[in-house]
Design a protein around this motif. Structure first.
Motif, PDB file in Angstrom:
ATOM      1  N   THR A  63       0.816  -1.220   0.000  1.00 31.49           N
ATOM      2  CA  THR A  63       0.000   0.000   0.000  1.00 31.49           C
ATOM      3  C   THR A  63       0.848   1.268   0.000  1.00 31.49           C
ATOM      4  O   THR A  63       0.539   2.232  -0.702  1.00 31.49           O
ATOM      5  N   LEU A  64       1.922   1.278   0.783  1.00 28.64           N
ATOM      6  CA  LEU A  64       2.675   2.525   0.979  1.00 28.64           C
ATOM      7  C   LEU A  64       3.938   2.646   0.130  1.00 28.64           C
ATOM      8  O   LEU A  64       4.422   3.752  -0.094  1.00 28.64           O
ATOM      9  N   CYS A  65       4.503   1.523  -0.288  1.00 25.97           N
ATOM     10  CA  CYS A  65       5.810   1.588  -0.954  1.00 25.97           C
ATOM     11  C   CYS A  65       5.667   1.753  -2.464  1.00 25.97           C
ATOM     12  O   CYS A  65       4.779   1.162  -3.080  1.00 25.97           O
ATOM     13  N   ASP A  66       6.560   2.554  -3.031  1.00 29.46           N
ATOM     14  CA  ASP A  66       6.619   2.685  -4.490  1.00 29.46           C
ATOM     15  C   ASP A  66       8.052   3.045  -4.882  1.00 29.46           C
ATOM     16  O   ASP A  66       8.951   3.015  -4.034  1.00 29.46           O
ATOM     17  N   ASP A  67       8.261   3.392  -6.143  1.00 31.57           N
ATOM     18  CA  ASP A  67       9.639   3.609  -6.596  1.00 31.57           C
ATOM     19  C   ASP A  67      10.305   4.820  -5.944  1.00 31.57           C
ATOM     20  O   ASP A  67      11.507   5.013  -6.048  1.00 31.57           O
ATOM     21  N   GLY A  68       9.500   5.638  -5.241  1.00 34.01           N
ATOM     22  CA  GLY A  68      10.061   6.810  -4.569  1.00 34.01           C
ATOM     23  C   GLY A  68      10.266   6.620  -3.073  1.00 34.01           C
ATOM     24  O   GLY A  68      10.571   7.584  -2.360  1.00 34.01           O
ATOM     25  N   THR A  69      10.089   5.381  -2.576  1.00 34.09           N
ATOM     26  CA  THR A  69      10.224   5.154  -1.134  1.00 34.09           C
ATOM     27  C   THR A  69      11.270   4.079  -0.861  1.00 34.09           C
ATOM     28  O   THR A  69      10.946   2.899  -0.824  1.00 34.09           O
ATOM     29  N   PRO A  70      12.527   4.486  -0.676  1.00 34.20           N
ATOM     30  CA  PRO A  70      13.549   3.484  -0.348  1.00 34.20           C
ATOM     31  C   PRO A  70      13.178   2.754   0.945  1.00 34.20           C
ATOM     32  O   PRO A  70      12.648   3.359   1.888  1.00 34.20           O
ATOM     33  N   VAL A  71      13.449   1.456   0.972  1.00 37.02           N
ATOM     34  CA  VAL A  71      13.066   0.590   2.095  1.00 37.02           C
ATOM     35  C   VAL A  71      14.324  -0.024   2.707  1.00 37.02           C
ATOM     36  O   VAL A  71      15.221  -0.459   1.980  1.00 37.02           O
ATOM     37  N   TRP A  72      14.392  -0.030   4.041  1.00 31.93           N
ATOM     38  CA  TRP A  72      15.473  -0.743   4.740  1.00 31.93           C
ATOM     39  C   TRP A  72      14.887  -1.996   5.372  1.00 31.93           C
ATOM     40  O   TRP A  72      13.799  -1.958   5.958  1.00 31.93           O
ATOM     41  N   LEU A  73      15.598  -3.113   5.216  1.00 33.26           N
ATOM     42  CA  LEU A  73      15.138  -4.401   5.746  1.00 33.26           C
ATOM     43  C   LEU A  73      16.178  -4.959   6.711  1.00 33.26           C
ATOM     44  O   LEU A  73      17.381  -4.762   6.508  1.00 33.26           O
ATOM     45  N   THR A  74      15.712  -5.669   7.733  1.00 32.25           N
ATOM     46  CA  THR A  74      16.644  -6.378   8.620  1.00 32.25           C
ATOM     47  C   THR A  74      17.402  -7.416   7.794  1.00 32.25           C
ATOM     48  O   THR A  74      16.980  -7.776   6.693  1.00 32.25           O
ATOM     49  N   LEU A  86       9.238  -7.228  -2.995  1.00 31.34           N
ATOM     50  CA  LEU A  86       8.972  -5.785  -2.916  1.00 31.34           C
ATOM     51  C   LEU A  86       9.239  -5.120  -4.258  1.00 31.34           C
ATOM     52  O   LEU A  86       8.481  -4.288  -4.722  1.00 31.34           O
ATOM     53  N   SER A  87      10.363  -5.498  -4.852  1.00 28.52           N
ATOM     54  CA  SER A  87      10.762  -4.899  -6.121  1.00 28.52           C
ATOM     55  C   SER A  87       9.732  -5.200  -7.206  1.00 28.52           C
ATOM     56  O   SER A  87       9.295  -4.307  -7.942  1.00 28.52           O
ATOM     57  N   PHE A  88       9.280  -6.452  -7.267  1.00 30.10           N
ATOM     58  CA  PHE A  88       8.337  -6.852  -8.304  1.00 30.10           C
ATOM     59  C   PHE A  88       6.978  -6.179  -8.127  1.00 30.10           C
ATOM     60  O   PHE A  88       6.384  -5.689  -9.079  1.00 30.10           O
ATOM     61  N   HIS A  89       6.484  -6.133  -6.873  1.00 31.91           N
ATOM     62  CA  HIS A  89       5.117  -5.643  -6.645  1.00 31.91           C
ATOM     63  C   HIS A  89       5.020  -4.143  -6.392  1.00 31.91           C
ATOM     64  O   HIS A  89       3.958  -3.563  -6.566  1.00 31.91           O
ATOM     65  N   THR A  90       6.107  -3.514  -5.913  1.00 30.45           N
ATOM     66  CA  THR A  90       6.009  -2.094  -5.548  1.00 30.45           C
ATOM     67  C   THR A  90       7.047  -1.216  -6.238  1.00 30.45           C
ATOM     68  O   THR A  90       6.942  -0.001  -6.190  1.00 30.45           O
ATOM     69  N   SER A  91       8.081  -1.827  -6.831  1.00 35.25           N
ATOM     70  CA  SER A  91       9.219  -1.099  -7.423  1.00 35.25           C
ATOM     71  C   SER A  91      10.038  -0.320  -6.394  1.00 35.25           C
ATOM     72  O   SER A  91      10.876   0.499  -6.754  1.00 35.25           O
ATOM     73  N   ALA A  92       9.779  -0.560  -5.103  1.00 37.54           N
ATOM     74  CA  ALA A  92      10.525   0.177  -4.071  1.00 37.54           C
ATOM     75  C   ALA A  92      11.978  -0.295  -4.050  1.00 37.54           C
ATOM     76  O   ALA A  92      12.241  -1.496  -4.046  1.00 37.54           O
ATOM     77  N   PRO A  93      12.922   0.654  -4.050  1.00 37.45           N
ATOM     78  CA  PRO A  93      14.328   0.266  -3.943  1.00 37.45           C
ATOM     79  C   PRO A  93      14.671  -0.117  -2.498  1.00 37.45           C
ATOM     80  O   PRO A  93      14.190   0.508  -1.562  1.00 37.45           O
ATOM     81  N   VAL A  94      15.478  -1.167  -2.340  1.00 40.28           N
ATOM     82  CA  VAL A  94      15.936  -1.553  -1.004  1.00 40.28           C
ATOM     83  C   VAL A  94      17.284  -0.885  -0.770  1.00 40.28           C
ATOM     84  O   VAL A  94      18.154  -0.918  -1.635  1.00 40.28           O
ATOM     85  N   ARG A 102      12.714   5.406   3.670  1.00 41.21           N
ATOM     86  CA  ARG A 102      11.421   6.032   3.983  1.00 41.21           C
ATOM     87  C   ARG A 102      10.618   5.079   4.873  1.00 41.21           C
ATOM     88  O   ARG A 102       9.927   5.497   5.778  1.00 41.21           O
ATOM     89  N   PHE A 103      10.732   3.782   4.562  1.00 38.42           N
ATOM     90  CA  PHE A 103      10.064   2.762   5.368  1.00 38.42           C
ATOM     91  C   PHE A 103      11.079   1.717   5.809  1.00 38.42           C
ATOM     92  O   PHE A 103      12.003   1.388   5.070  1.00 38.42           O
ATOM     93  N   VAL A 104      10.870   1.217   7.015  1.00 38.67           N
ATOM     94  CA  VAL A 104      11.755   0.226   7.616  1.00 38.67           C
ATOM     95  C   VAL A 104      10.874  -0.947   8.029  1.00 38.67           C
ATOM     96  O   VAL A 104       9.822  -0.727   8.657  1.00 38.67           O
ATOM     97  N   PHE A 105      11.264  -2.157   7.669  1.00 44.74           N
ATOM     98  CA  PHE A 105      10.461  -3.331   8.038  1.00 44.74           C
ATOM     99  C   PHE A 105      11.283  -4.241   8.941  1.00 44.74           C
ATOM    100  O   PHE A 105      12.422  -4.573   8.635  1.00 44.74           O
ATOM    101  N   ILE A 106      10.675  -4.625  10.069  1.00 46.07           N
ATOM    102  CA  ILE A 106      11.332  -5.500  11.036  1.00 46.07           C
ATOM    103  C   ILE A 106      10.376  -6.655  11.325  1.00 46.07           C
ATOM    104  O   ILE A 106       9.239  -6.437  11.741  1.00 46.07           O
TER     105      ILE A 106
END
Length: 206
Positions: A63-74, A86-94, A102-106
């Motif tokens: 819902t929130l992630c897109d190509d303009g929202t870099p994501v950090w993952l554990t 994430l890349s396939f469904h949202t295009s969000a860069p990790v 912009r978003f962090v997932f734990i």
């Protein structure tokens, strides 16, 4: 069928079956939960991301992630099929760089880094900060905190289960940075509880 093929397949499956309707439902729930901090709400949709990401966190990502929202993952998430999903469904860069996220997932049980390692915004642009999506065991039944602040009438008891022992200290430090700071979305299954940086927490005296 090798492990590689399985990873590959899981990266393409598990998104919303009705993307427009489901993402609207999740977005509305998140807006309501942010406006009413400490209140447990249902997302109204779930995803099936690759393990160890959970259904609710996956729905939030879609819902929130897109190509303009870099994501950090554990590291556990980064080493799974989650980045490909994430890349396939949202295009969000990790990103590996915490302040860029912009978003962090734990994932549930994952180590929660110090909040100040992420983007805290600036005095002029406090919204240029990271939102941490933390999956926990349950939004009930944990240590009791009293929450107060904007969006809460008087005060409300929150008792999330599965946050680190030093959570209250981390949160107090985050509150002290206001208007800068991170915002939190706590997820258990497909239930959420939001703690924006404006929310004050103290331990409940028994």
């Amino acid at each position: 069928m090798g492990a590689h093929t399985e990873i590959h397949a899981s990266a393409y499956a598990g998104a919303f079956t009705d993307p427009v309707f489901q993402s609207q439902s999740v977005f509305r729930a998140l807006m309501d939960a942010t406006a009413r901090p400490g209140t447990i709400l249902q997302l109204g949709a779930s995803a099936t991301p690759p393990a160890p990401l959970g259904a609710g966190a996956g729905a939030i990502a879609l819902t929130l992630c897109d190509d303009g929202t870099p994501v950090w993952l554990t590291s556990a998430l980064a080493q799974s099929s989650v980045p490909a999903w994430l890349s396939f469904h949202t295009s969000a860069p990790v990103t590996d760089i915490k302040p860029d996220a912009r978003f962090v997932f734990i994932e549930a049980g994952g180590i929660v880094p110090g909040f100040d390692q992420f983007a805290l915004g600036t005095q002029e642009y406090p919204d240029r900060s990271s939102t941490l999506v933390i999956e926990i065991a349950s939004l009930n039944g944990g240590p009791e905190f009293v929450a107060a602040g904007p969006g809460i009438r008087d005060e409300i008891i929150v008792a999330p289960q599965g946050l680190p022992d030093i959570f209250l200290t981390l949160w107090a430090e985050n509150r002290g940075l206001f208007p800068r700071g991170i915002d939190l979305i706590l997820v258990a299954g497909t239930d959420v509880l939001c703690l924006p940086r404006t929310t004050k927490l103290r331990r409940r005296e028994v």
